[in-house]
Structure formats: structure tokens, C-alpha cells
Write a protein that holds these residues in place. Structure first.
Motif, PDB file in Angstrom:
ATOM      1  N   PHE A 171       2.068   0.246  -1.435  1.00  0.00           N
ATOM      2  CA  PHE A 171       1.622  -0.206  -0.113  1.00  0.00           C
ATOM      3  C   PHE A 171       2.798  -0.858   0.616  1.00  0.00           C
ATOM      4  CE2 PHE A 171      -1.664  -2.587   2.526  1.00  0.00           C
ATOM      5  CZ  PHE A 171      -2.258  -1.437   3.022  1.00  0.00           C
ATOM      6  N   HIS A 225       1.688  -0.717   6.650  1.00  0.00           N
ATOM      7  CA  HIS A 225       1.950   0.182   5.522  1.00  0.00           C
ATOM      8  C   HIS A 225       2.723   1.413   5.985  1.00  0.00           C
ATOM      9  CE1 HIS A 225      -1.021   3.161   6.721  1.00  0.00           C
ATOM     10  NE2 HIS A 225      -1.926   2.213   6.874  1.00  0.00           N
ATOM     11  N   ALA A 238      -7.609   0.852   1.265  1.00  0.00           N
ATOM     12  CA  ALA A 238      -6.862  -0.372   0.921  1.00  0.00           C
ATOM     13  C   ALA A 238      -7.691  -1.600   1.310  1.00  0.00           C
ATOM     14  CB  ALA A 238      -5.515  -0.388   1.638  1.00  0.00           C
TER      15      ALA A 238
END
Ligand code: MSP
Length: 530
Positions: A338, A296, A29
């Protein structure tokens, strides 16, 4: 003029075990953000690293008959290699045992000591080594035999005896300043559900925090009391500033340039450290606070959190072996929202791979490049603007709005939405082939202008999709760019301008090449995730 900066971190990972899908998830990410923001003209600082101190790592080392330092050194390649395999472009990799980091820790806590935020006292209470966390007795759970266990990892907790003197940080003084800060900085904790959790936790009152240990020595010694080493969290959080040159004579000006950061990306299990202790430490030091801590969710397999101890943890290399790096990255970013927990499965990975990458994006590239080879000797056709002036250009229209949607999504780290927007353009382009039927146009000499127009639009759309896919699937985007004769995609530093319609030069030679994502045969893959 100096470039605008964009800075963020992953957690500094414990080295008791090698990277797994959970740690790779956060790191991918962060790398997606890094790659996008570079293409968006920003100077990026992306800090990751290894959290090497503390009792957990010392215990793991002992269990392997190694000194803690030997153990940590032996783990470094596992992390560096995993991130290399996944094409992670961090700008600093901080090991908390490095001298430069010890300097940060000592400088920082010495400063708080001098400012009067520390005092020595006795601590009696419960500690979970696995979580490296102190717990109030009221927060503990009991196992079947009535033994206190950790509410998070369910392992037995240790009683820390009152004989141990510790240094305490006056965290309790920051209750109201923190609550005020959350109020005035609504984006500090995201997603909002986690913010509510933190606000209610802090509202219940904060206790001072023990930030040193004297019963073992695997840590950074406190400069004002050498018999004490910093508590592992009082050490590791500071790696975020070591990674941008805090107090580093070799990196002048860098800290001022990159601090405060845009994001700390963390799993939801460690938000208290990042949203309570860390901002209080920064307030005490008189430093500004990171814009957003994004917590997350967990990756779940068969409804359970993936973890090594449960034996349900696949290694990143296992998945890369089946899907390749780009598809691995794309799957986790596009299919797991996410901020939420997300179930992952091999079946679903195969599905996303075949539908979105093989059939939609890969197939578009193959079809268009092959047709162009057949009709235009693989050269990007020249469009007669006058002859085609009245033709509809739905791809141009669809591509026009993409930057805005995509940029807004990625600024909010909504990877799923950004990926969906790109996917929609690829799907639209495939539909455009069905609508315009270039294979029929090619048979009619009167339609030569239209054929050139259609093929140019498709090639240009592919160029634009390659740009927007690059943060998600860097290798294949680089390959498409190269095949279009456009050189190195990582040289793009203004994606908004670069993705404006009509920049693919006519006459470029387009290389057809192998399929980007060969279809996977689901029957030939081990779907068990074990
Ligand atoms: N060393 C601390 C962080 C210090 S930061 C200054 C630490 N390390 S860790 O190695 O345990 O990091 C784990 C990270 O991976 C956490 O963000 C955690 O939430 C994440 N994950 C661990 N298992 C996970 C899943 N199954 N799914 C997603 N992320 C998970 O904590």
C-alpha cells in the motif's frame, strides 16, 4: 463509556463507469481497516459513495441518451452490488445528488461566502473534463498536431472563455498556512514521497480556485447565486462530512463524534485535491483537518496503469469468479504494498492463492481438524497442565507477539506486513506438525498427554489465526470460527484479549468441513487478464 471512534473514507467514485479493480482496491483497503478497528473495539465510520455531478458524468449520460439523473440512478446498483459482492461494510454510501448532500454543499459554501473567502471573477483557462481539473497553460502537453492535451490523461483540454463568470475561493491565502500545517503535522500526507511532491507544489504558489460553473447546470446550485452550480470537486469532497451526518438534523452529535477523521484513502492521482484544496477549505470553515491522507499507488498490468480506456481493466466479478472473495481481498492487500505502484497478474494471484491460502492456511486447518477427528473424536482435547508443564510451546510464543506487530502494521495501513505476520504463524504451525509428528504420538499410548497438548496448541493457533485473518478474508475466518464451535467472529470487539493464548474451550466439537481454499489448477485458468 462511549467507544473510541475510527473514521475514514474512500474516494467518492465517478459514475461514468462501473467499479473496476482500481476502485475496488481502495475500497477493500478501507474495509480491511474497518473490520480490524471494529475488532479492536472502535466505533467505525467508513464513508464511500458516488460522485454524480460535473461535466464528465453529464457527457456520459448524454452519450447514453439519458438525463444525468437517470444515468446516475442506473449506475447505483453497479456500485452497491460490487461492494456487496466484495463484503464491504461501509457505514454510509453518499450519492452527491441526494438532498442531504446538497444541504451540506450549500451550508458549507454559504458559510465561506459569509466569511469573505469567495469572490466573483472571470476565469480564462484550460480545463480537462475527464480529470475535472483546471490546468495552467505551462502544465499542459501538446499532441502530434500541436493541440494542447491534459498532462494526466492526455486528452484534449477545453479553453474556458473569459465570458464565464465564476465564484473563486481564495486558495492563494492558504499557501503559508498549508505549508505550516504540513510542517507541524508530519503524518498528514503519506507516504512521504507524496508529501514532498505536495510541499514543492504549494511552495511554488497557489492560485485562487474557481469553485462554480454557470455554463451548465448539473450540480448543486450555490445558495447566494442560483445561476451557479458548485464545481464538482467543491461538491464531492464534502461528501466525506455528509457521510457522518454534518448538519443533519436526523443524526445529532455524529459529526462531532467522527470528525476529524483518521484517514482519507485515495489514489496518488488525486492527492492535490485532498492535500491542498480540502485542508484549505476546512481551514477557511474553521474545521479541524483529517489526520492522514494516504495516497496509494496504481495497479499495473504489464507495466501499465490499469484503466478502462486502455482496455486492460478486468472487472472485480471476473476475479471473484476464479478466486472467491476472500482470496481476491487477500491478494490485493498482502501482495501490493500500500503506497507503491504494484504489478498484478493472474499468475501471481494463482501463486499467492496456492502458496499462502491453499497450502499454508487452508491446509493447516484441514490437517489439524482431520487429525483431531481421528484422535479425539473431533472434540478439543483437555490438556493435563501438570503432565505437560515442561514441554516447549513454540506456537504460544510465536502467537504472543502477534497483536503488537499486527496492530502497529495496521495502524500504519501496512497491510502487507500485517498479513505476513499472520502467514508466519500459520507457517510455523505447519512446521510444528512436522516437528511433533502427532501421527506417531497417536500410536504410543504413553504419549497421550503429549498428543493432547500438541493438538490443543494447533487448534488454538488456528483460532488465533482466524481472528487475525478476519479483516483480510472475512468469510473463511467466520467459517473457521464457526467450525471451532465459537459462534460469530464479528462479535469480537477486543482482538487483543480474544487472541490471548488458551481460550479455546476443551470439549468443543470441531467440524471438519470442506477445504477452505481448494487448490487451483493453473492450466485451467485464463491468465490473460482481458
Ligand atoms: N470522483 C473523484 C474522487 C472524488 S473524492 C471526493 C474520482 N473518482 S474516480 O472514480 O476517478 O476514482 C478513482 C479512484 O480510483 C482514485 O483514487 C484513483 O486513484 C483510483 N484508481 C483508478 N485507477 C487506478 C489503478 N489502476 N490503480 C489503483 N487505483 C486507481 O477521482
Amino acid at each position: 463509556m462511549a467507544k473510541e471512534t475510527y473514521s475514514f473514507t474512500t474516494p467518492i467514485y465517478y459514475v461514468n463507469a462501473a467499479p473496476h479493480l482500481g476502485t475496488a482496491y481502495t475500497t477493500i483497503a478501507a474495509d480491511t481497516v474497518a473490520r480490524y478497528q471494529r475488532m479492536n473495539g472502535k466505533e467505525v465510520a467508513f464513508v464511500t459513495g458516488m460522485d454524480e455531478h460535473g461535466q464528465k458524468v453529464a457527457d456520459t449520460a448524454a452519450a447514453h441518451d439519458m438525463t444525468p439523473q437517470e444515468w446516475c440512478d442506473s449506475m447505483e446498483p453497479a456500485f452497491r452490488d460490487a461492494w456487496k459482492m466484495l463484503d464491504i461494510t461501509y457505514t454510509d454510501f453518499v450519492r452527491t445528488t441526494e438532498p442531504r448532500h446538497a444541504r451540506t454543499v450549500q451550508h458549507f459554501w454559504n458559510d465561506l461566502y459569509e466569511k469573505g473567502y469567495l469572490y466573483k471573477g472571470a476565469y480564462e483557462g484550460w480545463y480537462c473534463v475527464h480529470e475535472e481539473t483546471y490546468y495552467a497553460e505551462s502544465d499542459l502537453e501538446k499532441d502530434e498536431e500541436g493541440v494542447f492535451i491534459c498532462p494526466d490523461c492526455k486528452r484534449p483540454v477545453q479553453l474556458m472563455a473569459s465570458g464565464e463568470e465564476n465564484w473563486f475561493f481564495k486558495l492563494s491565502e492558504f499557501q503559508q498556512p498549508l505549508l505550516d500545517f504540513y510542517e507541524s503535522h508530519p503524518d498528514f500526507i503519506r507516504p512521504v514521497s507524496r508529501k514532498n511532491e505536495i510541499v514543492s507544489f504549494v511552495s511554488r504558489g497557489l492560485k485562487d480556485l474557481s469553485i462554480s460553473r454557470s455554463t451548465f447546470d448539473w450540480g448543486v446550485p450555490l445558495p447566494f447565486d442560483q445561476g451557479h452550480v458548485a464545481y464538482v470537486w467543491a461538491d464531492a469532497l464534502l461528501a466525506y462530512i455528509t457521510g457522518i451526518g454534518y448538519d443533519d438534523p436526523d443524526r445529532p452529535g455524529e459529526f462531532e463524534e467522527f470528525w476529524p477523521m483518521n484517514y482519507h484513502f485515495v489514489g496518488k492521482d488525486i492527492i492535490r485535491f485532498h492535500c491542498v484544496i480540502w485542508p484549505a477549505m476546512l481551514m477557511a470553515a474553521g474545521l479541524p483537518i483529517t489526520h492522514t491522507v494516504f495516497g496509494h499507488g496504481f495497479l499495473l498490468t504489464k507495466g501499465e496503469k490499469m484503466s478502462k480506456s486502455k482496455g486492460n481493466a478486468l472487472k472485480p466479478a471476473d476475479l471473484v469468479g476464479v478466486f472467491g472473495v476472500d482470496a481476491y481481498r487477500y491478494y490485493f492487500m498482502s501482495d501490493v504494498q500500500f503506497g507503491h505502484d504494484g504489478s498484478i497478474s493472474m499468475e501471481r494471484m494463482v501463486q499467492v492463492y496456492n502458496n499462502e491460502l491453499a497450502n499454508t492456511w487452508g491446509n493447516l486447518v484441514s490437517r489439524v481438524f482431520n487429525m483431531n477427528k481421528k484422535y479425539f473424536e473431533a472434540l478439543v482435547p483437555t490438556v493435563d497442565a501438570e503432565a505437560t508443564a515442561t514441554f516447549d510451546n513454540p506456537l504460544k510464543e510465536e502467537a504472543a507477539g502477534l497483536y503488537e506487530t499486527y496492530d502497529q502494521a495496521l495502524e500504519q495501513v501496512d497491510f502487507t506486513q500485517a498479513a505476513a505476520a499472520v502467514q508466519a504463524l500459520a507457517a510455523r504451525a505447519n512446521r510444528y506438525i512436522e516437528e511433533t509428528e502427532p501421527f506417531k504420538l497417536a500410536k504410543d499410548p504413553e504419549k497421550a498427554d503429549e498428543l493432547a497438548f500438541v493438538m490443543y496448541n494447533l487448534l488454538e493457533t488456528i483460532r488465533i489465526i482466524a481472528l487475525y485473518m478476519a479483516p483480510f478474508a472475512p468469510q473463511t475466518s467466520a467459517e473457521v470460527y464457526r467450525r471451532l464451535g465459537l459462534g460469530d467472529i464479528t462479535a469480537v470487539t477486543n482482538i487483543q484479549e480474544a487472541s490471548a493464548w488458551g481460550q479455546l474451550p476443551s470439549g468443543n466439537l470441531v467440524e471438519t468441513g470442506d477445504p477452505l481454499f481448494p487448490r487451483l489448477d493453473v492450466d485451467a485458468i485464463d491468465l490473460s487478464m482481458e
